[in-house]
Design an enzyme around this catalytic site. Structure first.
Site, short mmCIF file in Angstrom:
data_model
loop_
_atom_site.label_atom_id
_atom_site.label_comp_id
_atom_site.label_asym_id
_atom_site.label_seq_id
_atom_site.Cartn_x
_atom_site.Cartn_y
_atom_site.Cartn_z
N CYS A 168 0.83 -1.20 0.00
CA CYS A 168 0.00 0.00 0.00
C CYS A 168 0.87 1.25 0.00
O CYS A 168 0.62 2.20 -0.75
CB CYS A 168 -0.93 -0.01 1.21
SG CYS A 168 -2.03 1.41 1.31
N CYS B 177 -6.10 -3.21 7.15
CA CYS B 177 -7.36 -2.47 7.23
C CYS B 177 -8.53 -3.23 6.64
O CYS B 177 -9.68 -3.00 7.04
CB CYS B 177 -7.22 -1.11 6.56
SG CYS B 177 -6.89 -1.16 4.77
#
Length: 356
Positions: A104, A201
């Protein structure tokens, strides 16, 4: 690079809704920069453990209001799915243990966000990472550990190169985490006591990896064997097993500790052994990037976000690196990030991905 570098510039500050990025924005404003807070909406599904929930976006927005800075929300969901979520699923299906937070950072937070900053005319991008940027005597930029050893995040931003470092700011990199929270509490920021995000997440605390992956790939059972090839157990999903794992292997209790030393997904076989069976003389690393120039010779090598750096000698051939440990170390799970530091254990040299 701290928030006083490039004084008076236009800075896009990534605000995740946590205390570190909140204080980063505060410090930037205090240093006289023109600051705009930006929250990236990355994951559109259920989220209760990471930095992508609705409440996180709201926390970032409210902090920006309190600091009297503009706040924007960018939807990078398609990029996140393409570069983070889909590879995460594919890696597990292949028996590889991925590191989605690093991907990410690589593909979204320090790539897409920087592109957007360029389009909007910003001079720099800032984040709340605990890392520092310095310079060598000849002017080359360095990526260095954060001041707080326990919160150092240089490992997860090891992919940054010279061009990216030149436009990046880490305002809280020189602070202890307790001081970061104290600064937030001084002006009663709503994130002052907010717990740090610890998990991926898009993996919920209720369903976990099993539910997330089970909805996307077909789990296949595997036979668990010892190092002699004798069957000792069974697992329901070989895709959920990783090198070094000790629990959830269907082994009878009361015996010696046994760890996963190999995962053969095509043949649906998991091999277990004792701690000594995990030891390896080295590890091969691919897809390596460097902060500056490629490095050969003696370095320190870190193989997890808060792992202990261990001495090794590396030999580089293109983006491939051969690591030879000075003392045998536990096998690194394929897919995990391997990051190289200088012998002073201060500067990141580069990093790549373990192949096994």
């Amino acid at each position: 690079m701290n928030c006083h570098s490039l004084a008076g510039v236009k800075v896009m500050c990534a605000m995740s809704g946590g205390v570190d990025s909140s204080v980063a924005a505060l410090l930037l404003k205090e240093a006289g920069h023109e600051v705009v807070g930006v929250t990236m909406k990355l994951w559109g599904g259920d989220s209760d453990t990471g930095c992508c929930s609705v409440s996180d976006v709201d926390d970032a927005r409210r902090v920006a209001q309190q600091l009297d800075i503009d706040h924007l929300v960018f939807n990078f969901g398609d990029d996140f799915n393409e570069h983070v979520v889909d590879p995460y699923v594919q890696a597990h299906a292949a028996g590889v243990t991925p590191n989605p937070c690093i991907e990410c950072n690589r593909s979204v937070k320090f790539a897409r966000l920087a592109e957007r900053a360029d389009l909007l005319g910003f001079d720099a991008v800032a984040t709340g990472h605990h890392a520092n940027i310095g310079r060598t005597a000849d002017g080359r930029l360095t990526l260095e550990r954060g001041h707080d050893d326990k919160k150092d995040q240089s490992y997860v931003v090891h992919m940054l190169d010279q061009a990216q470092l030149a436009r990046t700011m880490f305002p809280v990199g020189g602070m202890d985490k307790t001081d970061v929270r104290a600064r937030a509490a001084e002006i009663d920021l709503r994130t002052a006591d907010k717990p740090d995000s610890q998990d991926v997440c898009f993996i919920t605390s209720t369903g976990g990896r099993t539910t997330f992956l089970g909805d996307r790939i077909e789990f296949r059972p595997a036979t668990v064997v010892d190092t002699t090839g004798a069957t000792v157990g069974r697992v329901e999903s070989v895709e959920m097993v990783t090198v070094g794992q000790r629990k959830g292997l269907g082994l009878p209790g009361g015996g010696p500790k046994r760890y996963v030393v190999d995962v053969n997904v095509p043949n649906q076989v998991v091999t277990v052994g004792d701690d000594a069976d995990l030891l390896r003389a080295g590890v091969d690393v691919v897809a390596t990037t460097w902060i500056d120039a490629p490095v050969d010779g003696d370095v320190l090598v870190q193989c997890s976000a808060h792992g202990t750096p261990m001495p090794a000698t590396i030999a580089t051939a293109g983006t491939d690196v051969s690591v030879v440990w000075h003392d045998p170390q536990r096998r690194i799970a394929p897919g995990q990030s391997v990051v190289f530091y200088d012998l002073a254990n201060l500067r990141v040299l580069g990093g790549g991905v373990a192949t096994g």
